[in-house]
Structure formats: structure tokens, C-alpha cells
Scaffold this active site. Sequence first.
Site, PDB file in Angstrom:
ATOM      1  N   GLU A 182      77.209   3.717  15.113  1.00 62.02           N
ATOM      2  CA  GLU A 182      77.462   2.593  16.020  1.00 62.02           C
ATOM      3  C   GLU A 182      77.625   3.054  17.471  1.00 62.02           C
ATOM      4  OE1 GLU A 182      79.583  -0.531  12.930  1.00 62.02           O
ATOM      5  OE2 GLU A 182      80.879   0.731  14.172  1.00 62.02           O
ATOM      6  N   ARG A 196      93.022   2.914  13.751  1.00 63.72           N
ATOM      7  CA  ARG A 196      93.220   1.512  14.118  1.00 63.72           C
ATOM      8  C   ARG A 196      94.685   1.136  13.940  1.00 63.72           C
ATOM      9  NH1 ARG A 196      87.876   1.732  12.408  1.00 63.72           N
ATOM     10  NH2 ARG A 196      86.535   1.331  14.201  1.00 63.72           N
ATOM     11  N   TYR A 211      83.888  -0.862   0.714  1.00 60.18           N
ATOM     12  CA  TYR A 211      84.756  -1.017   1.877  1.00 60.18           C
ATOM     13  C   TYR A 211      85.954  -1.841   1.429  1.00 60.18           C
ATOM     14  CZ  TYR A 211      82.090   1.187   5.625  1.00 60.18           C
ATOM     15  OH  TYR A 211      81.495   2.113   6.443  1.00 60.18           O
TER      16      TYR A 211
END
EC number: 3.2.1.52
Length: 763
Positions: free
Chosen positions: A348, A171, A440
Amino acid sequence: MKRFLWLLLLVLTTGSASAQTAPERYPLIPYPASLTPATGTFTITKATQLALSKESKRFAQEAEQLQLLLTNGVGAPLKTTKKAGASSIELRYDASITAPEGYKLTITPQQVTLAAREPAGMFRAVQTVRQLLPPTLEKAGKGATPLTLPAVQIEDQPAYAWRGMHLDVSRHFFDVAYLKKYMDLLALYKFNKLHLHLTDDQGWRLEIKKYPKLTEVGAWRTFNNQDSACIRKSKDNPDMALETKFLRQRNGQTEYGGFYTQDDMRGIIAYAAARHIEVIPEIDMPGHMMAAIRACPFLTCNGKNDWGKLFSTPICPCNETTYEFVENVLTEVAALFPSPYVHIGADEVEKTSWSTAACTELMQKEGIKDVNGLQSYFVRRVERFLQSKGKKMIGWDDMLEGGIDASATVMYWRSWVKDAPAKALHNGNPLIMTPVSTLYFDNLPDKNSVEKVYQLEVVPSDLDPTSARKAILGAQANLWTEQIPSENRADYMVMPRMTALAEVVWTNKNQYASYLSRLRQHYPRLALLNVHYRVPDLAGFSEESVFTDRTTLAVEKPLDQLILRYTTDGSTPTATSPVLPAALPITQPTTVKLVAFTPEGLRGDTYTIRYRQQPYATPVAAKAPASGLTATYFTGYFKKSALMQEAKANGSITVTSVQVPKQAEADQFGVQFRGYLDVPETGVYTFYLTCDDGGTLRLADRMVVDNDGLHSAIEKSGQVALSKGLHPIALDFVEGGGGYTLLLKYSKDGSEPQQVPASWLKH
């Protein structure tokens, strides 16, 4: 009385009454499995010798690392000898130590002995010595002479074999230099796994020689929505700015990107190996592959490369060209990384694009009933290929849905899928715990974040302890970088939470009070290592504060050396703003902005404290109200709690506490709690609302806490002046998906926050 309890805690956690000063004298994180304090110190001078016998030559690399550390303090390498003597530091081979990373450390006023069987154990021993030495040794030329080590006897080994940290370099990208800094921190705190998330929709970061376009095309992008969000936030926080070294101009456009050549990665792996850290690559598939599809459009079933209802278009599991690509990529990955593991993600996946004739034909041929089974087919086929290369496959717990083989290792992240660990154990899969709710580290931190990590149950209490302890390898924290564009921001999000996890997976004992005392002594070391850690939270105030006549701002500092600077004109405090007095009188409505600065110049968060003057709210009259609140619930996706006003309710129920009723639970939902708060005495009350995702609290028709919007579990607080009696309460809560948290506490006159009693709730 408090002093007695503190001393008793120290005795219990160390097993010795002489350990009353253990956190100060032995500020070790993670704390050793066994530590016996002793009196006296060992002094290291230029005359101290480093002893390494012929049998201990296997520790030559660790001896060199210790030499480098000590050279910063004494100014020159220690003289070496093969035989230990008086005033020597000996690295000794000890075949009786059975744990691969186990070690013994004995420090007396006469000698220091580091003993291990394996080089990894000796390296962990060196890190323990490092933490016992002054932080100034972290910088050449800053060391103090002479150096002293406290006398002690330590026998140590880790509780878990998998002690991991993760870094998403897809990212937002991080260069080789930062990865080395990151691994230095892992080494200091005895982690042994680095999970690198190398590919995703936003960027392909690893050179694959068979497909050069993966990095020529897939490693670069024009600014996406995540970049734009970071750029907007950088106006108030420079750590949110994109790193300019990863920007380039091409065809009249600004592009962001970067990648590692295979030679770069070999250097990263070698650097990790010298610190006994294993680098695990993740090549995410079949979803999260938009960067690869941009470079290789043939990979999809339908020729598209866009977003479905929830996730991006995946690669196609029904075409042989897909498997040819996957196997070519994984062949190079398997050859490059010595780790026995390759992570394939398998999470996902937007499966709607798999409704093609080729997929229908494959499903009929293989007896596959649905698209989850189709993903299972893909995962199993990829695992067999990895096994042919001598590798083990890891994937996220999503892959359990279609069924997997017992040989696959599962990373459990979806903490809202409560039965996933039990399913994995029943299937025989090894497990690594990395729940989103706790581990996380891209979730925004608040004052409770460190303790939340520290209280993690690596083996959940609802699992059979015997079978779970065998199957659960350990735990890992993940740092996803959609909103982490810079090295400083990454440091901030990781530290000090990383230290809490280090103790959980190494020590596996709850000694939180001792840990906090030891942690305070680590901040100067982190500063010298150029770590832009998150400055601990200030306390003693609420950001939404009220007073009836006058009040005083008296801030509690978590570290004595912090310098607090403030403004009242709306500007953000700087290093030259006035220093906050011990007690700042507040006599009229005002806004105070507050920032803590460390002695090294590190800047903490900006606190905005809004003071409003309020009369005590007048109670309302109600005839014999019943116990509890009315909870009205809605199913749907609400970005803000106010959007529930436009929705049709599913139903309502009376609840006796501020908790989501079972009837309301769905993937996405909202709840409105209504009724009265029966306040037992007049005063200014502080309420603490923790939400994941968002919520608001109104009392006596006054906004008290605004914690709205979609975000991770964050606590916000506010105050309200209430007279004794009944006051209308309106608490709205929304959950946007992925598991929820809702918690309401209160305090009065500086008391410890506690749950709102059920007896206060009326309707």
C-alpha cells in the site's frame, strides 16, 4: 439416522469404532495426525513420579513446564527419577521421530510416556497432555485431585511448518503482559510463529538506540480518527474504550501511545522461545511510515507527511539518507531478533510523491521504467542488506507488482488478486497464506466465521498441488487493531477463530463436526485463562422478525450452560435481567433484546429482535415473466447502496442467480438487481444476505434485510410474510474495494438455509 451418521463420522475420522466418544474423551485442538483410543485411565497423584533419563535431559525445560501444570492439580511438584517405573510419567528421547515438532504420547493405566527427538516436539506433547487434563489446572488452587488422563496412543506432527498469528501493536498498543498471554494461547494451540507489526503510520513501537526520537515522538499521538471511532463505540460496548494505561498528559493534551524497549523485547523473545514460538518483527516500509517521518522529516521526497489519494506519504527511495536510516534501523532489528526473518511490509505505497528530480535521475541511471520498478529497486536493495545480516526478507504480496527476487518470502493477503499466488510460485518465492477474506481476524465475526476459517484451503485448489505444496510454508491469521483498542476486544476478535486455524495448519484434515464438539469443551479452559472469547452465536430467530397472528421466540443455545437474559423495554440486558423462558409468546409488535451469559460471567453479544406484524403480501400480476433478474451496474465508490440512485449506470444484463455479473466487476462498483420472486407457497420466509461490502433486500416493497455500509463479509437476516405468487424484489449491493462477497439464502418454517432457486427469479 442422524445418530448413525454421527457415529460413522467419528469412526472415519479416527479410524476406530471404539472412538465413538473421541470428541468427548479426547477434546484436542488441533486434533492429532493419528489417535488410537484405548480403555482405562491413568491417575496422577502425589505418589506419581516424573522420569527423566540422562539422555532426556535435553527436555529439562519441558519437564519443568509439565511440573508447573501438574502442581496446580496435586498441590506439590512430582518427585523426579531417572528411570521410569510403575505409575510414572516419562519424558523420553526418541531418535526415530524425524519431524522437528513430532512426538508420540502413550497413556496406559500404568504409565504415561511422552516421546520426542527435539525439545519443540516434547513441548507440543506437553500441550496435548495439558488439554487432556481438567481445565481447572489452569488456575493454581483450583485443581481436582486425583487427576486422570484417558488411555490413548498418539503419533503426531504438524502438516505445515508455518503456523502463525499476527498482532498489530502500532494502531493500538498492547503491553508485555498481554503479549505473554497471547503467546500462552499460541502455545496451547501449537502455533509456532508470532508476527509483530511494530511500526506504522499511527505509532513506532520499538526502541531504536540510533534514533531515540522514533519512540520519543513516533510512539505517541493525540487522538486520531480511529481512536475517536473507538471512543464513540465504547458508549455501547466498554471493550471499545481505549486502555487508560496508554494515555498520558503532555503540553496540555491527552496523548495515546507506548513502546517496547529493547530489553522489553528481549524478554518477550525469551518468553516465546521457551514456548518454541518464533517472533518475527515487521518494520513496514517504504509506506506506512508517518510515525517515523514525524520523528525524522528528512525521510520523504517532498518534505510532506500527509495522505495521498489512498495511502500515506512513503519514505523516499531516491535519497541515500533514506538507505542510511533504513540500514541503521534494520541493523538493530537484526541483532535483536534471533528469527531468520525480518518482515518489511512493502504494501500500500502511495508513489505519487516520488515524482521528483532525484527519482527521475535514479530511474534513468538504473533503467527503471516506472514507480513500481522504483519500489522494486527499494525492496531488492533492502533485501540484499538483510541478507548481509544473515536474514531472510518477508513482504506482503503487493511487492510482486514491481518484481522481486526468488529469495524473498511472500505473504499473500489480497484475496481479490487471484493470480498473486501463481505469480509468486512461478517466480520461485516461498509463500505464506494469509488471505484477507478469511484470515483477517479484525473483520467482524458472525455465525459463519469459525467455519469459514476451518474450511480454508492452505493450498488453493487452482494451483498445481505438487509445486504449491513445496512452496507454501503454511498460513497465518492477522489481527489489525485500528478498531481493537483493548485486550478484551482483541480476545473477542481472535477467539475462537484461532482454534479453527490451529487445526487447519496442524492437522490439515476436515473433521468439522468433531471439531465443534471438541471446541465446546475448550470454553471453560479459556474462561479460566481469562480469555474474553466471543460467546458462540445464538440461533432460532431473525433479528428482523415478522408474524401474521402470533409467534414464539424459542432460542437455540450453542452451549447448554449459557444463561439467556432479555428485556422488552429497550434497555440492554444485564446479569440481573429476567431469564428468557424456553418459549416466549409474541402476540404484538415488540422489540426483544437478548444477551447470553456464561457461568463464569462472560457476556455475549447483544441481539436486538424486532417483531413486526404483517399480513401476507398480495402477489402482483405479470404476463409471462421471463427467467432471471435484471442486473444494472455502476462503476464508482458508494458508501451506501442508495447512492447508486444518483449515479449513471454503465449497463444492465439479465442474470439467472443473485451473483455479480462479470461486466460489473471493478475495483469499486454497485449493482441493482430487479425483478420478481416467484414464491411457491404462502408463508413467512427468512432471507439471509451476506455482503462485503454492503447491501439491502426489499421484497413486496418491504425492507427485509438491511446489511448496508462498507464492511467485511457479514450475514444479516430478516423475515417477510408472502403469499404464493410473484413479488417485486429489489436487491442493491455495493463494493468499496478490496474484494467482494454477495450471497443470498432463504429458509421457511425453520428449515436449513439454502440458495434461492433460479426458478424463483423472474423479470
